[in-house]
Design a protein around this motif. Structure first.
Motif, PDB file in Angstrom:
ATOM      1  N   THR A 554      47.554 -35.744   7.568  1.00  0.00           N
ATOM      2  CA  THR A 554      48.471 -36.759   7.372  1.00  0.00           C
ATOM      3  C   THR A 554      48.647 -37.753   8.445  1.00  0.00           C
ATOM      4  O   THR A 554      48.621 -38.955   8.136  1.00  0.00           O
ATOM      5  N   GLU A 555      48.718 -37.196   9.569  1.00  0.00           N
ATOM      6  CA  GLU A 555      49.172 -38.018  10.779  1.00  0.00           C
ATOM      7  C   GLU A 555      47.700 -39.029  10.962  1.00  0.00           C
ATOM      8  O   GLU A 555      48.039 -40.536  10.975  1.00  0.00           O
ATOM      9  N   CYS A 556      46.584 -38.850  10.809  1.00  0.00           N
ATOM     10  CA  CYS A 556      45.427 -39.574  10.814  1.00  0.00           C
ATOM     11  C   CYS A 556      45.679 -40.785   9.579  1.00  0.00           C
ATOM     12  O   CYS A 556      45.325 -41.884   9.858  1.00  0.00           O
ATOM     13  N   VAL A 557      45.784 -40.184   8.217  1.00  0.00           N
ATOM     14  CA  VAL A 557      45.874 -41.001   7.018  1.00  0.00           C
ATOM     15  C   VAL A 557      46.952 -42.094   7.344  1.00  0.00           C
ATOM     16  O   VAL A 557      46.472 -43.426   7.231  1.00  0.00           O
ATOM     17  N   ILE A 597      37.699 -41.816   8.653  1.00  0.00           N
ATOM     18  CA  ILE A 597      38.591 -42.479   7.493  1.00  0.00           C
ATOM     19  C   ILE A 597      38.568 -43.776   8.110  1.00  0.00           C
ATOM     20  O   ILE A 597      38.602 -44.607   7.097  1.00  0.00           O
ATOM     21  N   GLY A 598      38.833 -44.183   9.243  1.00  0.00           N
ATOM     22  CA  GLY A 598      38.558 -45.670   9.841  1.00  0.00           C
ATOM     23  C   GLY A 598      37.213 -46.247   9.046  1.00  0.00           C
ATOM     24  O   GLY A 598      37.328 -47.518   8.638  1.00  0.00           O
ATOM     25  N   ASN A 599      36.051 -45.784   9.240  1.00  0.00           N
ATOM     26  CA  ASN A 599      34.916 -46.270   8.617  1.00  0.00           C
ATOM     27  C   ASN A 599      35.028 -46.542   7.143  1.00  0.00           C
ATOM     28  O   ASN A 599      34.594 -47.377   6.629  1.00  0.00           O
ATOM     29  N   ALA A 600      35.504 -45.460   6.477  1.00  0.00           N
ATOM     30  CA  ALA A 600      35.633 -45.722   4.922  1.00  0.00           C
ATOM     31  C   ALA A 600      36.522 -46.767   4.638  1.00  0.00           C
ATOM     32  O   ALA A 600      36.242 -47.670   3.638  1.00  0.00           O
ATOM     33  N   VAL A 601      37.727 -47.103   5.395  1.00  0.00           N
ATOM     34  CA  VAL A 601      38.505 -48.153   5.056  1.00  0.00           C
ATOM     35  C   VAL A 601      37.564 -49.526   5.362  1.00  0.00           C
ATOM     36  O   VAL A 601      37.495 -50.583   4.864  1.00  0.00           O
TER      37      VAL A 601
END
Ligand code: ADP
Length: 695
Positions: A554-557, A597-601
């Motif tokens: 949750t924190e990362c997202v 997650i950063g790469n995905a965005v």
């Protein structure tokens, strides 16, 4: 009165005839019991003597090759012994120009007179031995061939005149003719059977001997020896034929009493002779009279006929056996039959021997390659016994090269080395294994352990110590350079910060300062990443603690959501209820998740979607980071985890990055004993899977 006398005579004659008939009948019944040729002829001789009233009868059969006569029975039976010269008459019965011979063919009873001695060699020979001037010759003819002939002489004075004797003898010979045929058939069958039994016995012996050896020269010797013995040939050779080069190589020769060189020259002169002809045609050849064959190579003056038999393997001539006989037409059907059978057995044996030789050669080659390779090669059978261990392996394990380790337990051999742990793990998992292994002497090996059904474990190890050292040097260099670059960059960053506080003469100058600042930030990021990677690869210590995965996800997202919102990208997070706490380094786990997650965005076009799903899988948790962005081609997927690798496509040109993110992520995941995987389709999206152990 005279009528009565006549009646009496007639009655007496009738009685005599009846007695004779009854005797004949008894004789025929008795003779019919006998199926054996010599005994039959003996009985017949006795029957003739009794019926015709003569003292001596001698029965002869012609000899197969010479046509000379052999006395097989006589009446009285001692006659044969009494006149030894009677046993064999060297005069041939097949001479058509002999008047006695032609008479034998024309009539079942012919009389030989004194005058015949002059014109007939048979008559002369007979009477030279019997010392008589006349007698009856009684042939037994079948299929237009004289099968036997009986000579009767010394007729008793009351035996009757020649006409009545001829009548009696003709009658007797006619009556016995049918039975003689049976005797003939029987004796032929028995003879054939005997030959067959003998042949079977020999073939059985050959099978035993041939299957017992893989020595080619022994096979050649044996085969030729059997062929010679069975066919009574005087000389023989066996040559190998090579179809590709169309050449013959003579391997064994028997019975040629000239030196090999001379023999070879002769063969060259005649271009291989009949043997070569057979090698090319693949058909058996029997040359009954070699003087008529232009290809025949004469070594022996006495050779009259030749038989050459090809040795075939799968429609291919592999060898030829040639046999020479002193006799004209010296090779009969049964000789051919036997040698062909011999050839087919020899073919199998030659093939087996060749295969063995080839396999042995291959084995030697392989063993030479294995022993000279610098890589460690060990084969362990499924019962954990060593099957093969090469020199490099012995050196690595510090074992004496003189000792034999084959058949010994792998665990004993690997004892006290790190290999025992790797091997144990592979056996326990029953799976192929690839990993690096460090020895106490600081050498590093790349170990590849594969399991092969029917063989066992094949362990191949490559010494990668020099690469490791180079890598280490490179990492140290990068770390030093990066560290040294950090200082001037900080200064540059500070001064640009100061500059932004000033009033810029033009708008363009402000833009330039912004560009410099962005580049400085990128360079700092690159240096940070490089230093981080160097640190991780040199072996970081993880601060493991129990972490609630749902919380950290949750924190990362949420941390990345603002950037996603900017691109109007929807972000979803799903954590399955069975996902419990995991043991991990909080900062490093966050680094892994933020990166992915950063790469995905970063690599998803505006209004796309990013989903983060965590679920339990046995004793592990699997986190999937899925997007519907630009995707990665299979070629790029193969390099995606390498340092500095960035996909070069028009759509990625404007996206900034160092190409180090995924390399760091992979190292960190592995440091946590986890695995990372990827599934992606160009233009459709990408999913990264991270599996981490829950405990
Ligand atoms: P970078 O700093 O360039 O992002 P990374 O090591 O993180 O370096 O990624 C390497 C390359 O992998 C990137 O340049 C990008 O082309 C590709 N990549 C990484 N993640 C994704 C993704 N989710 N979708 C498409 N491409 C990706």
């Amino acid at each position: 009165m005279s009528e009565n006398l006549n009646d009496l005579r007639t009655t007496h004659n009738l009685e005599v005839q009846i007695t004779q008939l009854s005797k004949l009948n008894d004789f025929l019944t008795a003779i019919c019991q006998n199926l054996e040729m010599d005994a039959f002829l003996g009985d017949l001789a006795g029957g003739i003597a009794a019926a015709a009233g003569c003292k001596r009868v001698a029965a002869f059969v012609p000899m197969a090759e010479s046509g000379g006569l052999r006395c097989v029975a006589s009446f009285p039976s001692e006659l044969k012994q009494e006149i030894p010269a009677l046993r064999e008459l060297s005069v041939s019965i097949f001479q058509a120009d002999d008047p006695v011979v032609s008479a034998l063919y024309q009539s079942p009873v012919s009389w030989i007179q004194t005058a015949d001695h002059e014109s007939s060699r048979i008559a002369a020979a007979l009477f030279a031995r019997l010392g008589e001037t006349s007698g009856a010759a009684l042939p037994l003819v079948q299929n237009n061939q004289i099968q036997a002939v009986l000579f009767a002489d010394q007729f008793l004075p009351d035996a009757g005149n020649q006409d009545s004797l001829t009548e009696t003898l003709r009658n007797l010979m006619q009556k016995t003719a049918i039975h003689f045929r049976n005797v003939q058939v029987h004796s032929n069958t028995v003879a054939e059977l005997a030959v067959k039994v003998q042949e079977q016995y020999i073939l059985h012996q050959i099978d035993i001997e041939l299957s017992d050896t893989i020595d080619l020269s022994h096979i050649f010797d044996m085969t030729l020896d059997w062929a010679l013995r069975f066919t009574n040939a005087q000389a023989a050779s066996l040559s190998l034929y090579d179809q590709e080069s169309d050449t013959l190589r003579f391997m064994v020769e028997y019975g040629y009493e000239i030196d090999r060189e001379r023999l070879e020259t002769l063969r060259r002169e005649y271009n291989g002779g009949i043997t070569y002809r057979v090698a090319r045609s693949g058909h058996v050849e029997i040359v009954p009279d070699v003087s008529m064959d232009k290809d025949f190579i004469r070594v022996h003056n006495s050779t009259q006929s030749q038989m050459s038999v090809p040795v075939m393997r799968e429609d291919r001539v592999v060898a030829v056996m040639s046999l020479e006989s002193k006799r004209l037409n010296g090779f009969a059907d049964h000789h051919q039959d036997f040698v062909e059978k011999l050839a087919s057995r020899a073919a199998v044996a030659i093939d087996n021997a060749r295969l063995y030789e080839e396999t042995e050669l291959e084995r030697q080659k392989l063993s030479y390659i294995l022993s000279s390779t610098a890589d460690v090669v060990i084969v362990v059978a499924l019962d954990n016994r060593i099957m093969l261990i090469n020199h490099a392996a012995l050196a690595m394990l510090r074992l004496y090269p003189q000792d034999n380790y084959v058949g010994r337990s792998a665990y004993n051999i690997f004892e006290n080395t790190p290999l025992v742990t790797v091997f144990q793990r592979a056996v326990k998992l029953g799976e192929n294994l690839i990993e690096e292994m460090k020895l106490p002497d600081e050498r590093t090996f790349y170990v590849n352990m594969t399991r092969h059904e029917g063989i066992g474990w094949i362990i191949v190890m490559h010494d990668i110590t020099p690469f490791k050292e180079m890598d280490q040097l490179k990492s140290e260099l990068i770390a030093t350079v990066s560290h040294d670059l950090k200082q001037p960059l900080s200064v540059m960053h500070g001064y640009t910060e100061l500059l932004t506080m000033q009033q810029f003469p033009t708008q363009q100058a402000g833009y330039f300062i912004g560009m410099i600042q962005r580049s400085i930030t990128n360079m700092r990021q690159l240096i940070d990443d490089l230093l981080d990677l160097a640190k991780i690869e040199s072996g970081i210590t993880l601060n493991l603690e129990a972490i609630n995965l749902s919380d950290i996800l949750t924190e990362c997202v949420e941390g990345i959501r603002p950037a996603a919102n900017e691109k109007k990208i929807t972000m979803l997070l799903q954590t399955a209820p069975n996902v419990t706490e995991i043991q991990a380094d909080r900062r490093r786990l966050a680094q892994i998740l933020n990166n992915l997650i950063g790469n995905a965005v970063k690599y998803t076009q505006p209004e796309g979607e990013v989903q983060v799903i965590a679920e339990a899988r046995g004793s592990a948790v699997r986190i999937s980071i899925q997007d519907n962005g630009m995707g990665i081609s299979p070629e790029d997927q193969a390099h995606i985890f390498e340092r500095f690798y960035r996909v070069r496509r028009p759509e990625t040109d404007s996206i900034e990055g160092t190409g180090l993110g995924l390399a760091i992520v992979k190292s960190l995941v592995e440091a946590h004993n986890g695995q990372i995987g990827i599934k992606s389709h160009l233009g459709e999206g990408t999913t990264f899977f991270v599996t981490l152990p829950m405990q």
